[in-house]
Design an enzyme around this catalytic site. Structure first.
Site, PDB file in Angstrom:
ATOM      1  N   THR A   1       9.569  -2.117   5.831  1.00 13.05           N
ATOM      2  CA  THR A   1       8.773  -3.306   5.510  1.00 13.05           C
ATOM      3  C   THR A   1       9.192  -3.881   4.162  1.00 13.05           C
ATOM      4  OG1 THR A   1       6.912  -2.367   6.704  1.00 13.05           O
ATOM      5  CG2 THR A   1       6.418  -4.167   5.185  1.00 13.05           C
TER       6      THR A   1
ATOM      7  N   LYS B   1       5.392   8.068   0.411  1.00 13.91           N
ATOM      8  CA  LYS B   1       5.425   9.317   1.182  1.00 13.91           C
ATOM      9  C   LYS B   1       6.631  10.135   0.764  1.00 13.91           C
ATOM     10  CE  LYS B   1       2.766   8.190   5.244  1.00 13.91           C
ATOM     11  NZ  LYS B   1       2.731   7.960   6.704  1.00 13.91           N
TER      12      LYS B   1
ATOM     13  N   ASP C   1       0.812  -1.217   0.000  1.00 13.41           N
ATOM     14  CA  ASP C   1       0.000   0.000   0.000  1.00 13.41           C
ATOM     15  C   ASP C   1       0.846   1.269   0.000  1.00 13.41           C
ATOM     16  OD1 ASP C   1       0.935  -0.435   2.582  1.00 13.41           O
ATOM     17  OD2 ASP C   1      -1.027  -0.390   3.550  1.00 13.41           O
TER      18      ASP C   1
ATOM     19  N   ASP D   1      -5.176   1.863   7.500  1.00 15.32           N
ATOM     20  CA  ASP D   1      -5.965   1.911   8.732  1.00 15.32           C
ATOM     21  C   ASP D   1      -5.299   2.744   9.817  1.00 15.32           C
ATOM     22  OD1 ASP D   1      -3.807  -0.023   9.227  1.00 15.32           O
ATOM     23  OD2 ASP D   1      -4.858  -0.378  11.120  1.00 15.32           O
TER      24      ASP D   1
ATOM     25  N   ASP E   1       6.833   4.074   3.214  1.00 11.69           N
ATOM     26  CA  ASP E   1       7.002   5.126   4.214  1.00 11.69           C
ATOM     27  C   ASP E   1       8.469   5.114   4.654  1.00 11.69           C
ATOM     28  OD1 ASP E   1       6.613   6.989   6.202  1.00 11.69           O
ATOM     29  OD2 ASP E   1       5.502   5.675   7.525  1.00 11.69           O
ATOM     30  N   THR E   2       8.805   4.435   5.748  1.00  9.48           N
ATOM     31  CA  THR E   2      10.225   4.331   6.103  1.00  9.48           C
ATOM     32  C   THR E   2      10.959   3.421   5.117  1.00  9.48           C
ATOM     33  OG1 THR E   2       9.907   2.396   7.509  1.00  9.48           O
ATOM     34  CG2 THR E   2       9.705   4.554   8.583  1.00  9.48           C
ATOM     35  N   GLY E   3      10.243   2.482   4.528  1.00  7.19           N
ATOM     36  CA  GLY E   3      10.865   1.508   3.615  1.00  7.19           C
ATOM     37  C   GLY E   3      11.305   0.234   4.336  1.00  7.19           C
TER      38      GLY E   3
HETATM   39  P1  IMP Z   1       7.188   1.362   6.183  1.00 12.43           P
HETATM   40  O1  IMP Z   1       7.395   2.443   7.203  1.00 12.43           O
HETATM   41  O2  IMP Z   1       7.595   1.812   4.800  1.00 12.43           O
HETATM   42  O3  IMP Z   1       7.811   0.082   6.610  1.00 12.43           O
HETATM   43  O4  IMP Z   1       5.627   1.140   6.095  1.00 12.43           O
HETATM   44  C1  IMP Z   1       5.084   0.050   6.761  1.00 12.43           C
HETATM   45  C2  IMP Z   1       3.614  -0.072   6.692  1.00 12.43           C
HETATM   46  O5  IMP Z   1       3.074   0.881   7.583  1.00 12.43           O
HETATM   47  C3  IMP Z   1       2.915   0.187   5.371  1.00 12.43           C
HETATM   48  O6  IMP Z   1       2.855  -0.958   4.553  1.00 12.43           O
HETATM   49  C4  IMP Z   1       1.520   0.529   5.878  1.00 12.43           C
HETATM   50  O7  IMP Z   1       0.770  -0.646   6.078  1.00 12.43           O
HETATM   51  C5  IMP Z   1       1.796   1.221   7.202  1.00 12.43           C
HETATM   52  N1  IMP Z   1       1.734   2.694   7.040  1.00 12.43           N
HETATM   53  C6  IMP Z   1       2.728   3.541   6.742  1.00 12.43           C
HETATM   54  N2  IMP Z   1       2.266   4.814   6.664  1.00 12.43           N
HETATM   55  C7  IMP Z   1       0.935   4.735   6.914  1.00 12.43           C
HETATM   56  C8  IMP Z   1      -0.120   5.711   6.964  1.00 12.43           C
HETATM   57  O8  IMP Z   1       0.048   6.917   6.744  1.00 12.43           O
HETATM   58  N3  IMP Z   1      -1.354   5.232   7.275  1.00 12.43           N
HETATM   59  C9  IMP Z   1      -1.620   3.911   7.515  1.00 12.43           C
HETATM   60  N4  IMP Z   1      -0.675   2.977   7.468  1.00 12.43           N
HETATM   61  C10 IMP Z   1       0.594   3.381   7.164  1.00 12.43           C
HETATM   62 MG    MG Z   2       1.482  -2.532   5.078  1.00 14.21          MG
END
Ligand code: IMP
Ligand code: MG
Length: 190
Positions: free
Chosen positions: A106, A130, A99, A158, A102-104
């Site tokens: 995941t 983002k 979806d 969510d 964000d931090t990357g």
């Molecule tokens: P990451 O920080 O890139 O590892 O993002 C991890 C996961 O956090 C994403 O796959 C989303 O499921 C969730 N996430 C990140 N940003 C948002 C947001 O703004 N709203 C809801 N879920 C988020």
């Molecule tokens: Mg996710």
């Protein structure tokens, strides 16, 4: 309305999904036996719409990865069901669908895991990125849209298990931060 503002409405989301589906349909026409790997829970709605518009068939597996608690990344990514699907990954051409980048952390962890499983090839398809300096740089092969740095809800995204089913994406209203969900929380993955 749980959002202070809508940033992508239903029509805009549909156009984004249509464009991605067109790109994928053209690029994957010669790919042997592709497998979509859908990151639960957040990418479920997006992936379902996207896959429905592809002009080729592909198998699908689901992976549970979570790193968020409330409106913040914990910095620690948990993959829940990796062992069950490892065998399905080996040698396959994977389309990893998530979806939001964000931090990357995941996507980084999932890409590492896919490599250790012996995936044949991996392409990434992510609805939103983002507009922030990411902790981990990820090459996104198919990106829907870049978005501002805010906590977003809707179309799969969510807040503590709520608001995934909104047909648009919006910025969570500050007044709701810290509020408890109204029912029991069954979902644990992002
Ligand atoms: P990451 O920080 O890139 O590892 O993002 C991890 C996961 O956090 C994403 O796959 C989303 O499921 C969730 N996430 C990140 N940003 C948002 C947001 O703004 N709203 C809801 N879920 C988020
Ligand atoms: Mg996710």
């Amino acid at each position: 309305m749980p959002c202070s503002r809508v940033i992508l409405d239903t029509e805009q989301l549909k156009r984004i999904v249509d464009t991605l589906a067109e790109q994928l349909s053209s690029d994957f026409s010669g790919v042997d036996n592709p497998l979509a790997l859908i990151v639960l829970e957040g990418a479920k709605y997006f992936a379902e719409d996207l896959i429905g518009k592809l002009n080729f068939s592909l198998d699908a597996e689901y992976i549970n990865a979570s790193s968020y608690s409330g409106t913040a990344s914990t910095g620690h990514v948990k993959i829940e069901n990796s062992q069950q699907i490892e065998d399905a990954i080996r040698g396959r051409n994977i389309l990893l669908i998530d979806d939001i980048y964000d931090t990357g952390l995941t996507l980084h962890k999932l890409l590492q895991w896919l490599q250790t499983c012996g995936a044949g090839s991996v392409k990434t398809c992510v609805l939103l990125e983002k507009d922030i300096p990411h902790e981990k740089h990820i090459d996104i092969d198919y990106l829907g849209s870049s978005v501002e740095d805010a906590f977003l809800i809707g179309y799969g995204l969510d807040y503590n298990g709520q608001y995934r089913d909104l047909p648009y994406i919006g910025v969570l209203d500050d007044a709701l931060i810290g509020s408890e969900p109204s029912g029991p929380l069954e979902e644990i993955a992002d």
